[in-house]
Scaffold this active site. Structure first.
Site, PDB file in Angstrom:
ATOM      1  N   GLY A 164      22.301  26.514   7.379  1.00  0.00           N
ATOM      2  CA  GLY A 164      23.726  26.830   7.394  1.00  0.00           C
ATOM      3  C   GLY A 164      24.176  27.614   8.609  1.00  0.00           C
ATOM      4  O   GLY A 164      25.316  28.076   8.662  1.00  0.00           O
ATOM      5  N   ILE A 165      23.307  27.753   9.593  1.00  0.00           N
ATOM      6  CA  ILE A 165      23.640  28.563  10.778  1.00  0.00           C
ATOM      7  C   ILE A 165      24.676  27.856  11.642  1.00  0.00           C
ATOM      8  O   ILE A 165      25.625  28.477  12.127  1.00  0.00           O
ATOM      9  CB  ILE A 165      22.371  28.911  11.566  1.00  0.00           C
ATOM     10  CG1 ILE A 165      21.468  29.794  10.699  1.00  0.00           C
ATOM     11  CG2 ILE A 165      22.706  29.588  12.892  1.00  0.00           C
ATOM     12  CD1 ILE A 165      20.078  29.997  11.247  1.00  0.00           C
ATOM     13  N   GLY A 166      24.520  26.551  11.835  1.00  0.00           N
ATOM     14  CA  GLY A 166      25.504  25.806  12.619  1.00  0.00           C
ATOM     15  C   GLY A 166      26.884  25.891  11.985  1.00  0.00           C
ATOM     16  O   GLY A 166      27.887  26.113  12.668  1.00  0.00           O
ATOM     17  N   ASN A 214      23.962  11.541  19.916  1.00  0.00           N
ATOM     18  CA  ASN A 214      23.546  12.647  19.066  1.00  0.00           C
ATOM     19  C   ASN A 214      24.075  12.472  17.637  1.00  0.00           C
ATOM     20  O   ASN A 214      24.977  13.186  17.180  1.00  0.00           O
ATOM     21  CB  ASN A 214      24.011  13.974  19.676  1.00  0.00           C
ATOM     22  CG  ASN A 214      23.318  15.161  19.061  1.00  0.00           C
ATOM     23  OD1 ASN A 214      22.712  15.066  18.009  1.00  0.00           O
ATOM     24  ND2 ASN A 214      23.421  16.298  19.729  1.00  0.00           N
ATOM     25  N   TYR A 250      17.065  19.936  24.834  1.00  0.00           N
ATOM     26  CA  TYR A 250      17.299  19.054  23.694  1.00  0.00           C
ATOM     27  C   TYR A 250      18.129  17.839  24.112  1.00  0.00           C
ATOM     28  O   TYR A 250      17.870  16.712  23.687  1.00  0.00           O
ATOM     29  CB  TYR A 250      17.996  19.816  22.568  1.00  0.00           C
ATOM     30  CG  TYR A 250      18.434  18.933  21.425  1.00  0.00           C
ATOM     31  CD1 TYR A 250      17.513  18.454  20.491  1.00  0.00           C
ATOM     32  CD2 TYR A 250      19.771  18.572  21.276  1.00  0.00           C
ATOM     33  CE1 TYR A 250      17.914  17.635  19.442  1.00  0.00           C
ATOM     34  CE2 TYR A 250      20.176  17.752  20.235  1.00  0.00           C
ATOM     35  CZ  TYR A 250      19.248  17.285  19.326  1.00  0.00           C
ATOM     36  OH  TYR A 250      19.652  16.465  18.298  1.00  0.00           O
ATOM     37  N   GLU A 251      19.137  18.065  24.960  1.00  0.00           N
ATOM     38  CA  GLU A 251      20.029  16.995  25.409  1.00  0.00           C
ATOM     39  C   GLU A 251      19.474  16.222  26.598  1.00  0.00           C
ATOM     40  O   GLU A 251      20.148  15.356  27.134  1.00  0.00           O
ATOM     41  CB  GLU A 251      21.406  17.574  25.761  1.00  0.00           C
ATOM     42  CG  GLU A 251      22.147  18.092  24.543  1.00  0.00           C
ATOM     43  CD  GLU A 251      23.509  18.678  24.872  1.00  0.00           C
ATOM     44  OE1 GLU A 251      23.761  19.039  26.049  1.00  0.00           O
ATOM     45  OE2 GLU A 251      24.332  18.779  23.943  1.00  0.00           O
ATOM     46  N   TYR A 277      29.373  17.453  12.303  1.00  0.00           N
ATOM     47  CA  TYR A 277      30.777  17.764  12.508  1.00  0.00           C
ATOM     48  C   TYR A 277      31.677  16.999  11.533  1.00  0.00           C
ATOM     49  O   TYR A 277      32.679  17.528  11.056  1.00  0.00           O
ATOM     50  CB  TYR A 277      31.186  17.474  13.949  1.00  0.00           C
ATOM     51  CG  TYR A 277      30.543  18.401  14.946  1.00  0.00           C
ATOM     52  CD1 TYR A 277      30.637  19.783  14.807  1.00  0.00           C
ATOM     53  CD2 TYR A 277      29.843  17.907  16.044  1.00  0.00           C
ATOM     54  CE1 TYR A 277      30.052  20.650  15.718  1.00  0.00           C
ATOM     55  CE2 TYR A 277      29.252  18.762  16.967  1.00  0.00           C
ATOM     56  CZ  TYR A 277      29.368  20.126  16.796  1.00  0.00           C
ATOM     57  OH  TYR A 277      28.790  20.974  17.705  1.00  0.00           O
ATOM     58  N   GLU A 314      32.602  24.652  23.942  1.00  0.00           N
ATOM     59  CA  GLU A 314      31.765  24.080  25.006  1.00  0.00           C
ATOM     60  C   GLU A 314      30.373  23.734  24.484  1.00  0.00           C
ATOM     61  O   GLU A 314      29.853  22.667  24.770  1.00  0.00           O
ATOM     62  CB  GLU A 314      31.673  25.053  26.184  1.00  0.00           C
ATOM     63  CG  GLU A 314      30.826  24.568  27.325  1.00  0.00           C
ATOM     64  CD  GLU A 314      31.397  23.362  28.061  1.00  0.00           C
ATOM     65  OE1 GLU A 314      30.610  22.668  28.727  1.00  0.00           O
ATOM     66  OE2 GLU A 314      32.610  23.101  27.981  1.00  0.00           O
ATOM     67  N   GLY A 356      19.156  23.593   9.224  1.00  0.00           N
ATOM     68  CA  GLY A 356      19.113  23.369   7.784  1.00  0.00           C
ATOM     69  C   GLY A 356      19.349  24.619   6.954  1.00  0.00           C
ATOM     70  O   GLY A 356      19.209  24.591   5.731  1.00  0.00           O
TER      71      GLY A 356
END
Length: 164
Positions: free
Chosen positions: A97-99, A126, A27-28, A133, A85, A95
């Site tokens: 709510g897991i994060g 990003n 992804y990054e 955040y 990290e 979408g």
């Protein structure tokens, strides 16, 4: 849609964690930098002197995401902190709510351990992660720049240490 559960990583989760690390790196656009192996990851998380911890989000038998963190120490606060990290949720699980659940779990650990801060770095491109955040009150530290020494430069500097 099943309920997602969050739990600490176990030794048998190492292959799953490594797969999630690779998915994050992809992804990054940094997959070429991943040299981690299951053995090295197992030693770092579950060896005689673990260097990091992880929590996993599970949707039934499927790993939806993870957070990997370790302790730091603030000399100004004279208290430990936690450095996050990596926090990654597979795209198909975003979408839900897991994060937030993963971040909240790491924050819970920090508070329970008497930590004075929870910190992490975000790639400047990003925007979705930065917005995520900020929703929880995170602030970018504009006056600070992350520096890194690795590879040959790290070994060159280490060789210059005074003998003990």
């Amino acid at each position: 849609m099943t309920a997602v559960s969050i739990r600490p990583a176990r030794p048998q989760d190492v292959p799953t964690i490594l797969a999630l690390i690779r998915a994050l790196a992809e992804y990054e656009k940094l997959l070429h930098e991943v040299t981690a192996t299951e053995a090295a990851l197992h030693a770092g998380l579950f060896g005689p002197r673990p260097h990091a911890e992880a929590v996993l989000a599970w949707d039934g038998d499927e790993a939806a995401g993870f957070a990997l963190y370790f302790h730091s120490f603030s000399t100004f606060l004279a208290r430990p902190g936690i450095y996050l990290e990596d926090l990654f949720v597979r795209p198909e699980y975003r979408g839900r709510g897991i994060g937030k659940a993963l971040l909240a779990e790491v924050a819970r650990v920090a508070v329970a351990r008497g930590c004075g801060r929870l910190e992490w770095a975000v790639l400047d491109w990003n925007a979705p992660a930065i917005a995520f955040y900020r929703r929880f009150g995170a602030q970018a530290l504009a006056d600070w720049t992350v520096h890194r020494i690795s590879g040959p430069a790290l070994h060159t500097l280490a060789a210059q240490a005074r003998p003990r």
